[in-house]
Design a protein around this motif. Structure first.
Motif, short mmCIF file in Angstrom:
data_model
loop_
_atom_site.label_atom_id
_atom_site.label_comp_id
_atom_site.label_asym_id
_atom_site.label_seq_id
_atom_site.Cartn_x
_atom_site.Cartn_y
_atom_site.Cartn_z
N LEU A 110 -5.55 -2.04 12.65
CA LEU A 110 -6.03 -1.51 13.93
C LEU A 110 -6.15 -2.61 14.98
CD1 LEU A 110 -8.76 1.03 12.71
CD2 LEU A 110 -6.37 1.49 13.36
N LEU A 143 5.96 5.68 4.86
CA LEU A 143 5.84 4.54 5.78
C LEU A 143 5.71 5.04 7.22
CD1 LEU A 143 5.81 1.44 5.78
CD2 LEU A 143 8.28 1.48 6.14
N PHE A 190 -5.25 3.53 1.56
CA PHE A 190 -5.43 2.24 0.89
C PHE A 190 -6.39 2.37 -0.30
CE2 PHE A 190 -4.77 -0.12 5.23
CZ PHE A 190 -3.48 0.38 5.29
N SER A 191 -7.38 3.26 -0.17
CA SER A 191 -8.37 3.41 -1.23
C SER A 191 -7.78 4.09 -2.46
CB SER A 191 -9.55 4.26 -0.73
OG SER A 191 -10.14 3.67 0.39
N ARG A 192 -6.80 4.95 -2.22
CA ARG A 192 -6.21 5.76 -3.28
C ARG A 192 -5.49 4.93 -4.35
NH1 ARG A 192 -1.67 9.79 -3.18
NH2 ARG A 192 -0.64 8.58 -1.57
N PHE A 224 0.85 -1.20 0.00
CA PHE A 224 0.00 0.00 0.00
C PHE A 224 0.88 1.25 0.00
CE2 PHE A 224 -3.43 -2.62 2.25
CZ PHE A 224 -4.35 -2.54 1.22
N THR A 225 1.96 1.23 0.78
CA THR A 225 2.81 2.41 0.95
C THR A 225 3.62 2.72 -0.29
OG1 THR A 225 2.97 1.93 3.32
CG2 THR A 225 4.57 3.47 2.41
N ALA A 227 -0.17 6.22 12.03
CA ALA A 227 -1.63 6.01 11.98
C ALA A 227 -2.01 4.71 12.70
CB ALA A 227 -2.10 5.97 10.53
N ILE A 228 -1.19 3.68 12.54
CA ILE A 228 -1.47 2.41 13.23
C ILE A 228 -1.32 2.62 14.74
CG2 ILE A 228 -0.65 0.04 13.59
CD1 ILE A 228 0.16 0.03 10.60
N ARG A 229 -0.22 3.27 15.14
CA ARG A 229 0.04 3.46 16.57
C ARG A 229 -1.08 4.25 17.25
NH1 ARG A 229 4.73 2.44 18.94
NH2 ARG A 229 6.08 2.76 17.14
N TRP A 230 -1.64 5.24 16.55
CA TRP A 230 -2.65 6.11 17.16
C TRP A 230 -4.08 5.76 16.74
CZ3 TRP A 230 -1.22 8.91 21.19
CH2 TRP A 230 0.14 9.18 21.35
N ASP A 231 -4.28 4.53 16.24
CA ASP A 231 -5.63 4.06 15.87
C ASP A 231 -6.34 5.00 14.90
OD1 ASP A 231 -5.60 1.77 17.62
OD2 ASP A 231 -5.81 3.17 19.29
N ASP A 232 -5.60 5.55 13.96
CA ASP A 232 -6.17 6.50 13.01
C ASP A 232 -6.62 5.74 11.76
OD1 ASP A 232 -6.73 8.46 11.20
OD2 ASP A 232 -4.77 9.44 11.31
N GLY A 233 -7.82 5.13 11.88
CA GLY A 233 -8.34 4.31 10.80
C GLY A 233 -8.63 5.09 9.52
N MET A 269 2.16 5.92 7.89
CA MET A 269 1.35 4.71 8.12
C MET A 269 1.58 4.16 9.53
SD MET A 269 -0.35 4.04 5.42
CE MET A 269 -0.38 5.39 4.28
N GLN A 270 2.85 4.14 9.92
CA GLN A 270 3.23 3.62 11.23
C GLN A 270 2.55 4.43 12.34
OE1 GLN A 270 7.47 3.39 11.53
NE2 GLN A 270 7.45 2.43 13.56
N LYS A 298 -2.10 -4.25 16.09
CA LYS A 298 -1.18 -3.13 16.21
C LYS A 298 0.21 -3.54 16.71
CE LYS A 298 -2.41 0.31 19.20
NZ LYS A 298 -3.00 1.63 19.53
N ARG A 331 -7.71 -1.92 6.79
CA ARG A 331 -7.72 -0.95 7.90
C ARG A 331 -7.96 -1.70 9.21
NH1 ARG A 331 -13.19 1.97 8.40
NH2 ARG A 331 -13.58 -0.13 9.21
N LEU A 382 -5.51 5.44 7.30
CA LEU A 382 -5.20 4.15 6.66
C LEU A 382 -6.17 3.88 5.51
CD1 LEU A 382 -4.55 1.97 9.85
CD2 LEU A 382 -2.83 2.94 8.30
N GLU A 383 -7.47 3.98 5.80
CA GLU A 383 -8.46 3.64 4.77
C GLU A 383 -8.33 4.56 3.56
OE1 GLU A 383 -12.48 3.49 6.22
OE2 GLU A 383 -13.27 3.27 4.20
N PRO A 440 -9.80 -1.99 1.13
CA PRO A 440 -9.26 -1.03 2.10
C PRO A 440 -9.84 -1.16 3.51
CG PRO A 440 -9.87 0.09 0.05
CD PRO A 440 -10.40 -1.30 -0.04
#
Lengths: 311, 311
Positions: A245, B262, B281-283, A201-202, B268-274, B265-266, A248, A241, B277-278, A237
């Motif tokens: 989540l 990256l 991934f959609s892009r 994805f990245t 976003a995962i750590r801070w539960d920022d769905g 992304m890292q 983690k 996601r 991420l979504e 996606p």
């Protein structure tokens, strides 16, 4: 496990790639008489019915699982906990519940909370494609792939029998079954599935950001390697996601190791250290050979996707 | 370019995947009467001769290019400069020299140093497989793939004619030809080929380092995504070492952008920022669709490598 596994009525909650594939595979193997599709989206139900993947459909969970002796949870991982809580009240006595999610800690937690009258056995078939929806499913998806079971900590005889029944179901659709803890599953899959998806994805996203290289050029010259990454980056996606989540710690741990290794490569390039590069590159060939030999990959060049003319 | 392109004698210096594929393709298209294989390794020559890819072989460069009106340099990129210097003395007058390397700055530099009596036109066919050696080649490798020419800064008529001839040769074996500067080539390919290979080599290497996950498990559960990376990570280590050492600036630049992305992304995962991420991934789905539509990729799920049963 010597008796053939058989169900009167299976409810498939979430009729996407995996749910519809399992419905098809069970039907083909004669494991079930009646299949109910349960989905919040009436359009998905209509499409699955038209494909004859399900016999009937419901948008309401309680109605959709009434009378089912097998309930398959094939929603994104983030929905498993809520659906399981509801099933604790609404599922028939003695129902076997399985999920198919890519993260198992959250499924085991939900399974541990269930009343004893039903048995939730968390499962993960390590199989799939980059496509989504009921049209994308096919009966042979699980053939020769591994399915990992991570049972809840229940010691009663009914639960032990449910584990055997779930294992027999996966075997009957062609999968090879393995049992492990959810902790080990979530770390192992962080390595073999979650990190690869995050990287894909990245890199596909990052390519867009190099202003002086046009999107058209990325498309034209993608056969140089880039196109390989776009396949898994085309995956659903929302599903992914939810994976990140809900897994983690393991993903961040594995990502940290990847970043360290990448820093070593970066430094070797910066300082013209050809030996470090060549040694690292040489080390990885054996792993692909092992994967091909284990029947998890084709040996054909370019995955066999290009026609190879004789010459 | 209206006359069919035709050579009396082609010398293929380095009879591996690309060199042997071009030899096969030229023979099949009737573009050449006589093909000489030049390789430091007599075993490679013997194998190529047995496959009828070459008519005769030489381990000595000067002897192997004598009488050749086309010289194809298909060695690793790191050897191009030295071979070109030698050809400045030994190639026949009027010979067309092309290379097939993945980095073009170093080839243009070598081409600019050549005496005017020969013409070196740097070329890069964006095609290949993860396999190596003369056995891995096939005639249709270049069909519908792009071949990029990055001419040296020479304004004489002979060189302009040589560019046309090189373009006609690639067209005749099925490739689509593009002309650009070596600087632009080296940045564009850093994005679409060099970074993907570096990432693939690194992730496959990093997987080995998670002590608590056994190599056998990586193999078993590789269908979760990991196996896609092992294909390009199985590519020739020496070829790729040379690519990174010779395209350092562009690779480090593109790698920096990847690492930034990256880190996002890292976080976003750590801070539960769905949402982050979504959205990310959609892009990326559209890019794969564009690559499939441009004929650079198959639309079949899993690259079509798994048999898809009807159901």
């Amino acid at each position: 496990m010597t008796d053939p596994v058989k169900f009167k009525c299976a409810s498939v909650v979430g009729v996407g790639l995996i749910g519809s594939s399992l419905a098809r595979a069970m039907r083909e193997a004669g494991l079930v008489d009646d299949i109910v599709g349960v989905d919040r989206d009436p359009d998905v139900i209509a499409r699955a019915q038209k494909l004859s993947v399900i016999d009937r459909g419901e948008t309401d969970l309680a109605k959709g699982v009434k009378g089912a002796d097998l309930i398959i949870l094939s929603t994104p991982v983030g929905a498993i906990g809520g659906v399981a809580t509801e099933l604790g009240d609404t599922a028939d006595d003695g129902a076997l519940i399985i999920d198919v999610g890519s993260v198992k800690g959250v499924a085991v937690e939900a399974a541990s909370r269930m009343p004893e009258r039903v048995c939730f056995v968390p499962c993960h078939p390590v199989a799939g494609t980059e496509q989504s929806g009921p049209e994308a499913g096919f009966a042979s998806l699980f053939k020769d792939r591994w399915c990992i079971l991570t049972p809840a900590p229940r010691e009663d005889a009914a639960y032990k029998a449910a584990i055997d029944k779930a294992a027999a179901l996966w075997s009957a659709v062609g999968a090879k079954v393995e049992i492990m803890t959810s902790e080990h599953h979530d770390l192992a899959l962080a390595v073999t599935s979650h990190l690869p998806h995050l990287i894909a994805f990245t890199i596909v996203g990052a390519a867009d950001d190099v202003e002086s290289v046009a999107a058209g050029e990325i498309v034209k010259y993608s056969a140089g390697g880039f196109r390989d990454f776009t396949r898994i980056a085309a995956s659903d996606p929302v599903m992914w996601r939810d994976v990140f989540l809900n897994n983690k710690e393991a993903v961040l741990e594995v990502l940290g190791r990847f970043s360290e290794e990448l820093a070593v490569m970066q430094r070797a390039i910066r300082w013209d250290d050809g030996k470090t590069l060549e040694d690292a590159f040489s080390r990885v060939r054996g792993l692909r050979r092992a994967i091909v030999e284990a029947g998890q990959e084709t040996a054909a060049p370019n995955f066999g996707r290009d026609e190879k003319a004789e010459s």
